[in-house]
Write a protein that holds these residues in place. Structure first.
Motif, PDB file in Angstrom:
ATOM      1  N   ARG A 264      -9.866  -3.113  -0.845  1.00  0.00           N
ATOM      2  CA  ARG A 264      -9.647  -4.363  -0.116  1.00  0.00           C
ATOM      3  C   ARG A 264     -10.797  -5.330  -0.404  1.00  0.00           C
ATOM      4  NH1 ARG A 264      -7.531  -4.094   6.036  1.00  0.00           N
ATOM      5  NH2 ARG A 264      -8.649  -6.076   5.932  1.00  0.00           N
ATOM      6  N   PRO A 265     -10.491  -6.588  -0.734  1.00  0.00           N
ATOM      7  CA  PRO A 265     -11.563  -7.540  -1.061  1.00  0.00           C
ATOM      8  C   PRO A 265     -12.596  -7.706   0.049  1.00  0.00           C
ATOM      9  CG  PRO A 265      -9.427  -8.421  -1.715  1.00  0.00           C
ATOM     10  CD  PRO A 265      -9.150  -7.176  -0.918  1.00  0.00           C
ATOM     11  N   ASP A 266     -12.202  -7.485   1.303  1.00  0.00           N
ATOM     12  CA  ASP A 266     -13.145  -7.626   2.410  1.00  0.00           C
ATOM     13  C   ASP A 266     -13.799  -6.304   2.795  1.00  0.00           C
ATOM     14  OD1 ASP A 266     -10.820  -6.493   3.359  1.00  0.00           O
ATOM     15  OD2 ASP A 266     -10.792  -7.626   5.238  1.00  0.00           O
ATOM     16  N   ARG A 267     -13.607  -5.264   1.974  1.00  0.00           N
ATOM     17  CA  ARG A 267     -14.218  -3.960   2.262  1.00  0.00           C
ATOM     18  C   ARG A 267     -14.949  -3.408   1.041  1.00  0.00           C
ATOM     19  NH1 ARG A 267     -12.362  -5.560   6.418  1.00  0.00           N
ATOM     20  NH2 ARG A 267     -11.365  -4.369   8.101  1.00  0.00           N
ATOM     21  N   THR A 268     -15.407  -4.294   0.171  1.00  0.00           N
ATOM     22  CA  THR A 268     -16.150  -3.835  -1.001  1.00  0.00           C
ATOM     23  C   THR A 268     -17.596  -3.519  -0.624  1.00  0.00           C
ATOM     24  OG1 THR A 268     -16.678  -6.128  -1.591  1.00  0.00           O
ATOM     25  CG2 THR A 268     -14.688  -5.159  -2.571  1.00  0.00           C
ATOM     26  N   ARG A 269     -18.326  -2.954  -1.596  1.00  0.00           N
ATOM     27  CA  ARG A 269     -19.743  -2.585  -1.438  1.00  0.00           C
ATOM     28  C   ARG A 269     -19.965  -1.541  -0.344  1.00  0.00           C
ATOM     29  NH1 ARG A 269     -22.626  -5.797  -4.673  1.00  0.00           N
ATOM     30  NH2 ARG A 269     -21.745  -7.812  -5.285  1.00  0.00           N
ATOM     31  N   ARG A 270     -18.984  -0.691  -0.159  1.00  0.00           N
ATOM     32  CA  ARG A 270     -19.121   0.438   0.764  1.00  0.00           C
ATOM     33  C   ARG A 270     -19.066   1.775   0.019  1.00  0.00           C
ATOM     34  NH1 ARG A 270     -17.114  -3.641   4.016  1.00  0.00           N
ATOM     35  NH2 ARG A 270     -17.254  -3.363   6.283  1.00  0.00           N
ATOM     36  N   GLY A 271     -18.926   1.715  -1.314  1.00  0.00           N
ATOM     37  CA  GLY A 271     -18.861   2.928  -2.116  1.00  0.00           C
ATOM     38  C   GLY A 271     -17.465   3.482  -2.313  1.00  0.00           C
TER      39      GLY A 271
ATOM     40  N   GLU B 280       1.743   2.362   4.841  1.00  0.00           N
ATOM     41  CA  GLU B 280       1.509   0.951   5.147  1.00  0.00           C
ATOM     42  C   GLU B 280       0.096   0.527   4.772  1.00  0.00           C
ATOM     43  OE1 GLU B 280       2.464   0.858   9.266  1.00  0.00           O
ATOM     44  OE2 GLU B 280       4.626   0.554   8.931  1.00  0.00           O
ATOM     45  N   GLY B 281      -0.881   1.412   5.022  1.00  0.00           N
ATOM     46  CA  GLY B 281      -2.263   1.095   4.666  1.00  0.00           C
ATOM     47  C   GLY B 281      -2.444   0.976   3.169  1.00  0.00           C
ATOM     48  N   PHE B 282      -1.801   1.867   2.419  1.00  0.00           N
ATOM     49  CA  PHE B 282      -1.871   1.813   0.960  1.00  0.00           C
ATOM     50  C   PHE B 282      -1.269   0.509   0.459  1.00  0.00           C
ATOM     51  CE2 PHE B 282      -2.395   4.670  -2.782  1.00  0.00           C
ATOM     52  CZ  PHE B 282      -1.865   3.842  -3.757  1.00  0.00           C
ATOM     53  N   ALA B 283      -0.080   0.170   0.957  1.00  0.00           N
ATOM     54  CA  ALA B 283       0.583  -1.059   0.530  1.00  0.00           C
ATOM     55  C   ALA B 283      -0.235  -2.289   0.899  1.00  0.00           C
ATOM     56  CB  ALA B 283       1.983  -1.138   1.147  1.00  0.00           C
ATOM     57  N   ARG B 284      -0.873  -2.271   2.054  1.00  0.00           N
ATOM     58  CA  ARG B 284      -1.668  -3.415   2.502  1.00  0.00           C
ATOM     59  C   ARG B 284      -2.858  -3.640   1.563  1.00  0.00           C
ATOM     60  NH1 ARG B 284      -2.971  -1.537   7.043  1.00  0.00           N
ATOM     61  NH2 ARG B 284      -1.037  -2.201   8.041  1.00  0.00           N
ATOM     62  N   VAL B 285      -3.538  -2.567   1.193  1.00  0.00           N
ATOM     63  CA  VAL B 285      -4.679  -2.697   0.273  1.00  0.00           C
ATOM     64  C   VAL B 285      -4.226  -3.274  -1.056  1.00  0.00           C
ATOM     65  CG1 VAL B 285      -6.368  -1.410  -1.097  1.00  0.00           C
ATOM     66  CG2 VAL B 285      -6.088  -0.896   1.329  1.00  0.00           C
ATOM     67  N   ARG B 286      -3.129  -2.733  -1.602  1.00  0.00           N
ATOM     68  CA  ARG B 286      -2.638  -3.228  -2.888  1.00  0.00           C
ATOM     69  C   ARG B 286      -2.228  -4.698  -2.804  1.00  0.00           C
ATOM     70  NH1 ARG B 286      -1.009   0.387  -6.835  1.00  0.00           N
ATOM     71  NH2 ARG B 286      -0.690  -1.541  -8.025  1.00  0.00           N
ATOM     72  N   HIS B 287      -1.617  -5.088  -1.698  1.00  0.00           N
ATOM     73  CA  HIS B 287      -1.206  -6.487  -1.542  1.00  0.00           C
ATOM     74  C   HIS B 287      -2.413  -7.414  -1.456  1.00  0.00           C
ATOM     75  CE1 HIS B 287       0.996 -10.036  -0.334  1.00  0.00           C
ATOM     76  NE2 HIS B 287       0.228 -10.136   0.736  1.00  0.00           N
ATOM     77  N   LEU B 288      -3.435  -7.000  -0.724  1.00  0.00           N
ATOM     78  CA  LEU B 288      -4.624  -7.837  -0.587  1.00  0.00           C
ATOM     79  C   LEU B 288      -5.401  -7.926  -1.900  1.00  0.00           C
ATOM     80  CD1 LEU B 288      -5.850  -6.647   2.928  1.00  0.00           C
ATOM     81  CD2 LEU B 288      -4.858  -8.871   2.367  1.00  0.00           C
TER      82      LEU B 288
END
Length: 309
Positions: A86-93, A17-25
């Motif tokens: 995820r677009p809201d989790r960028t710039r974390r490496g 579910e987490g993988f699918a959520r990232v790809r969808h976002l």
């Protein structure tokens, strides 16, 4: 907060579910479900050495990568890695760590040239350049509002041609494989493919959990399929065209328009409200078909490549 990269666990529902959520976002114009994520991981040909990676931060999946070899290419050493965060989790490496892990793995598998898709955005161009990737071709994502947008009238089939669905071939899909193999070989691509393995096609394509046999539309002439459009649905109200093709001897007769229009009309009648498709930016004929159908470009993706070793 520490970001780690690890393999996707196929038996853990929260991972899927987490993988699918990232790809969808990250790619809201592509259909993905936990079942399709699992399918790619477990049904891809063993020769691809396929892996699905996740970047995790404090127990949350924030990035993904699908990694493997182009096992069906006559040229050895072609590898692919498609990294999305995820677009809201960028710039974390997370993106860099996923790319580095994927590159190391592919190098160990004998890859000498790597290919990756990324959205046509400045941050992605900069990321690719930092990692040594050069820009190649591009492709559009297109969207059609099935709920409110107009559809052109359904064309009449040419004389001697009839419309069927993939469900009519449920007992023996081999004729559809033959047509898919011919048309896929003509698709724009950086990597030449020899599409000859029927058993692999059945596992990867025919048994794909998103494939909707009732909406996948086939034009038949002389008793054999000569054009088709493969329809994906995600269990909700979203529809996507996975592939459209016409046999070489039957091109120029409007069959791509016919099968795509017929599928879209049935999809609307079935309650689907959004339709998506994709086209190489140089594929003028199919772009014209999709414009006629009412699709509009909603995003563009760029293909990058890098030599290693």
């Amino acid at each position: 907060m520490t970001v780690i990269v690890r393999d996707l666990r196929p038996d853990v529902r929260s991972d899927l579910e987490g993988f699918a959520r990232v790809r969808h976002l990250a790619l809201p114009f592509m259909l993905v479900t936990p079942e399709s994520v699992l399918h790619a991981l477990t049904r891809t040909h063993p020769g691809a050495r396929f892996r699905s990676l996740v970047a995790e931060e404090d127990g949350e999946v924030i990035g993904t990568a699908q990694v493997g070899l182009a096992h069906d290419s006559p040229e050895p050493g072609r590898g692919f890695l498609n990294v999305y965060v995820r677009p809201d989790r960028t710039r974390r490496g997370a993106g860099g760590l996923l790319a580095r892990t994927a590159e190391e793995y592919l190098a160990d598998q004998g890859a000498t040239e790597l290919y990756a898709w990324a959205l046509d955005e400045p941050a992605n161009h900069a990321f690719a350049a930092r990692h040594g990737y050069g820009r190649r071709r591009s492709a559009h994502f297109l969207r059609l509002d099935l709920a409110a947008g107009p559809l052109p009238p359904l064309p009449s089939p040419p004389p001697g041609t009839e419309l069927r669905t993939a469900a009519d071939y449920a007992d023996d899909p081999r004729p559809l494989f033959d047509l898919d193999a011919e048309t896929t070989s003509d698709e724009p691509s950086d990597i030449e493919a020899e599409f000859t393995d029927y058993a692999t096609w059945v596992e990867e394509t025919w048994k794909h959990p998103l494939l909707n046999l009732g909406l996948t539309t086939v034009a038949v002439a002389g008793g054999r399929p000569v054009a088709f459009t493969a329809a994906y649905t995600d269990g909700g109200t979203r529809y996507s065209t996975a592939m459209t093709g016409t046999a070489r001897a039957f091109r120029g007769r409007g069959l791509a328009k016919l099968v795509k229009a017929a599928s879209l009309h049935r999809a609307r009648a079935a309650g689907f409200t959004e339709a998506f498709t994709g086209n190489d930016t140089g594929n003028g004929p199919m772009l014209a078909v999709n414009k006629w159908l009412g699709y509009e470009v909603c995003a563009t993706e760029v293909r990058y490549a890098r030599r290693i070793g």
